[in-house]
Structure formats: structure tokens, C-alpha cells
Design a protein around this motif. Structure first.
Motif, mmCIF file in Angstrom:
data_model
loop_
_atom_site.group_PDB
_atom_site.id
_atom_site.type_symbol
_atom_site.label_atom_id
_atom_site.label_comp_id
_atom_site.label_asym_id
_atom_site.label_seq_id
_atom_site.Cartn_x
_atom_site.Cartn_y
_atom_site.Cartn_z
ATOM 1 N N CYS A 165 41.988 41.778 -76.427
ATOM 2 C CA CYS A 165 42.164 42.879 -75.483
ATOM 3 C C CYS A 165 42.694 42.360 -74.148
ATOM 4 C CB CYS A 165 40.844 43.619 -75.287
ATOM 5 S SG CYS A 165 40.989 45.114 -74.277
ATOM 6 N N SER A 183 46.423 43.146 -72.668
ATOM 7 C CA SER A 183 46.447 43.819 -71.364
ATOM 8 C C SER A 183 47.361 43.070 -70.395
ATOM 9 C CB SER A 183 45.035 43.896 -70.783
ATOM 10 O OG SER A 183 44.178 44.660 -71.602
ATOM 11 N N HIS A 188 50.948 43.814 -71.308
ATOM 12 C CA HIS A 188 51.340 45.168 -70.913
ATOM 13 C C HIS A 188 51.518 45.271 -69.399
ATOM 14 C CE1 HIS A 188 50.675 49.744 -70.945
ATOM 15 N NE2 HIS A 188 51.822 49.490 -71.539
ATOM 16 N N THR A 227 51.668 52.203 -75.485
ATOM 17 C CA THR A 227 50.427 51.433 -75.581
ATOM 18 C C THR A 227 49.828 51.457 -76.977
ATOM 19 O OG1 THR A 227 50.004 52.108 -73.287
ATOM 20 C CG2 THR A 227 48.208 51.039 -74.461
ATOM 21 N N LEU A 231 42.111 49.314 -73.479
ATOM 22 C CA LEU A 231 43.177 48.534 -72.863
ATOM 23 C C LEU A 231 43.367 48.925 -71.399
ATOM 24 C CD1 LEU A 231 45.359 46.395 -73.850
ATOM 25 C CD2 LEU A 231 46.960 48.309 -73.804
ATOM 26 N N SER A 232 43.306 50.204 -71.129
ATOM 27 C CA SER A 232 43.481 50.688 -69.744
ATOM 28 C C SER A 232 42.362 50.179 -68.842
ATOM 29 C CB SER A 232 43.517 52.218 -69.722
ATOM 30 O OG SER A 232 44.614 52.704 -70.474
ATOM 31 N N GLU A 266 42.900 46.458 -68.189
ATOM 32 C CA GLU A 266 43.976 46.245 -67.215
ATOM 33 C C GLU A 266 43.459 46.433 -65.791
ATOM 34 O OE1 GLU A 266 47.620 48.351 -67.824
ATOM 35 O OE2 GLU A 266 47.667 47.925 -69.957
#
Length: 335
Positions: free
Chosen positions: A89, A93, A96, A111, A127-128, A131
Motif C-alpha cells: 500500500c 501510494s 501514485h 486508482t 490508498l487515499s 497518501e
């Protein structure tokens, strides 16, 4: 004038690079961690960076995206004690985040596709959140000074002063060599300016250019890089590239990025690609008083239902890209 601007930019980045270095104590802790522990080991980190390289190539991202992603990953791992189960993860991240900074918006991978093709077991919301955590911990805005930053500047300065053929010093080859070095955590301890200059000097020696070697020497003197430090990392780089060129070296495996389907789904795909019915043609004439708008909607909806039924199992879950299905369909039609 151009040369003066390049040297000024070089000095500014040299003074800022210290703010984008991973903590050496954290990197040393990772190197000392054994593989059977739950914490991140050096081998575990290196394997994940190779996966990032594969994903970068798969999505057509630039070298800048890859290098920035590795920089974010190393800085975060050196700062936090991370368990292995969270590494996928974190690394995705970082990729991205880097892509959103360096790539054009039209080239960004959605995503959900990034997670699916990366074969990861977490959600878009996971993931958000990751990040945000990484961005807050690293105080990440929009850039970082990396070895690639210096490699590009060194390359420009060398070509602007050299009288030899410009194609003799390949930036693409230098970038590939840098990516190979970044797959080893040991090079995360090197100053980006020193690592980039070590790569440049090694390549200049390979093309046997005394003119360019003299320029590299002036760059070293301008940045006041010690001879011993440059020699040390030059030896490490040389050994790394020798090891990487050997057939025994494990390189990023692009074969992992393949679609995996069941035998039944594969048979359905093969049988049905050419059998997708078209929607009914919409008449171009004016409305007839005997026909109502509702009847037209019924015709269109029944056609959509027929289309969705004919697709069968290979349309479920949006597992295949739209352009992938379209490409396969075109190939079968041409055959």
C-alpha cells in the motif's frame, strides 16, 4: 548565458538536496533487519522498488516518476517502523503521488486500475488515506531534489561545453543505470549529487572522452565534492552495474503484469468477441404520430439488455480494460 543559468540552478539544487535525503539511521535499521522478521528488510524493500520499476514501465510513466516514487518510499520507510503487510500500500501510494506530480493528467492511471494491476489487496480509500499519511509525514508538496535532477543538469552542462558529438553521451542510458542503482537500498545513502556524478563519470570513461571528463572534473570542483567520496561511490556504482549486467542478476519481472482468467472465461472470450450484436439502428425520420417516445425508449432499452446479456462473464467486474476488449475485437474482425 545558458551555461551560467545551468550552473546557478545546479548550485541551488545542491544546497537543497539535504532536505530530501532519507534518514541514514532509518536506512541502516532496515539493512540490519533479517528477512524472517515482520519489519521491512533490505531485500523486501529492493524487491518492492523493482515492482515499482515494472509498474512504471507498464503504465508508460517517465523515469522522473519512478525516481520520485523511490525517494518518497525511502524517506517514509526510514522515518517510520513499517510492517511488511503495509509495504504494498505504501509503495503504490508513493507511485501514485509521484505520477500526479510528474505525469500529464490524461496519462494518469485510475486508482482502481493501479491497485488491480499492481495485484494488491486494499481499497481505493485505503490508498487515499495512505497518501495523506505519507504527504503529512514528509511534508510533501510537489517536488523533490533527486539524483535524476542532477543527472539531467550534469548532462546539459556537459553537452553545452563539449565539442564532441552530443549523441555519444546517452541520457537514456544514464537514466537506466540510475534506475538499476536505485533498486539497491545502499544507494539511498548516497547524496544525489554524488551518485549522479559517479554515473556520469563512469559513462564518460566508457565513451573515452577526455573533453567530457574535464567538464565533469570542473563540476566536481564547483560543488566541492571530495575526491574520496566520489571515488567510493564510483566503485559502488561500477560494481552494481557489473552485477546487474550478469545473467545471474534478478531483474524486474514484467511477466507478473499479466491478465489471469479462468479457462471457462477464456473460452467465453474466444467464442464471443465476434458475436457481440449491434444496437438497433435509430431511425432518422421525424416522429410519427402513431409512435410515442415511450415506445422508442423501450426499443433502445431492450437493445441494451440484449448487448449486456451477450457479453457474458467477461464483462463482469470491469476486470478488462475497455481499450483491451476493443483491440481484441478489432484483431478478430481483421482476421
Amino acid at each position: 548565458m545558458e551555461a551560467f543559468k545551468l550552473m546557478k540552478e545546479l548550485r541551488v539544487n545542491y544546497e537543497q538536496e539535504v532536505y530530501y535525503l532519507p534518514k541514514e539511521t532509518g536506512l541502516s535499521l532496515i539493512e540490519s533487519t533479517s528477512q524472517d522478521e515482520r519489519r521491512i528488510s533490505a531485500k523486501c524493500r529492493d524487491a518492492k522498488v523493482e515492482d515499482l520499476w515494472s509498474l512504471t514501465s507498464f503504465f508508460g510513466y517517465t523515469t522522473q516518476t519512478f525516481v520520485l516514487a523511490v525517494n518518497l518510499l525511502d524517506r517514509f520507510l526510514a522515518m517510520m517502523r513499517i510492517q511488511q503487510k503495509h509495504l504494498s500500500c505504501i509503495s503504490l501510494s508513493c507511485l501514485h503521488m509521484a505520477a500526479k506530480v510528474t505525469e500529464e493528467e490524461c496519462n494518469l492511471t485510475p486508482t482502481d486500475e493501479l491497485i488491480r494491476i499492481g495485484q494488491c489487496r486494499f481499497t481505493v480509500s485505503d490508498l487515499s488515506r495512505m497518501e495523506k499519511i505519507i504527504s503529512d509525514k514528509l511534508n510533501f508538496k510537489s517536488k523533490a531534489v533527486t539524483a535524476l535532477t542532477f543527472l539531467h543538469l550534469y548532462h546539459q552542462i556537459t553537452l553545452s561545453h563539449s565539442t564532441e558529438r552530443k549523441e555519444s553521451l546517452s541520457l537514456e542510458k544514464l537514466e537506466a543505470q540510475l534506475k538499476a542503482c536505485l533498486c539497491r537500498i545502499a544507494f539511498s545513502k548516497a547524496k544525489p549529487s554524488v551518485l549522479a556524478l559517479s554515473l556520469l563519470r563512469l559513462e564518460i570513461k566508457a565513451v573515452h572522452s577526455e573533453d567530457m571528463l574535464e567538464i565533469a572534473y570542473h563540476i566536481q570542483r564547483h560543488l566541492k565534492i571530495a575526491d574520496a567520496e566520489l571515488l567510493q561511490w564510483g566503485q559502488h556504482v561500477s560494481q552494481c552495474l557489473l552485477d546487474y549486467a550478469s545473467p545471474e542478476c534478478s531483474k524486474p519481472n514484467h511477466k507478473k503484469l499479466q491478465w489471469i482468467v479462468s479457462r471457462r472465461t477464456a473460452q467465453t472470450l474466444h467464442r464471443n468477441y465476434c458475436n457481440v450484436p449491434e444496437l438497433p439502428t435509430i431511425p432518422e425520420c421525424c416522429w410519427n404520430e402513431s409512435e410515442s417516445e415511450d415506445s422508442c425508449e423501450d426499443t433502445m432499452s431492450s437493445g441494451e439488455e440484449l448487448l449486456s446479456r451477450s457479453l457474458g462473464s467477461y464483462a463482469e467486474g470491469h476486470f478488462f480494460h475497455v481499450h483491451f476488449c476493443h483491440q481484441k475485437h478489432s484483431q478478430n474482425l481483421s482476421a
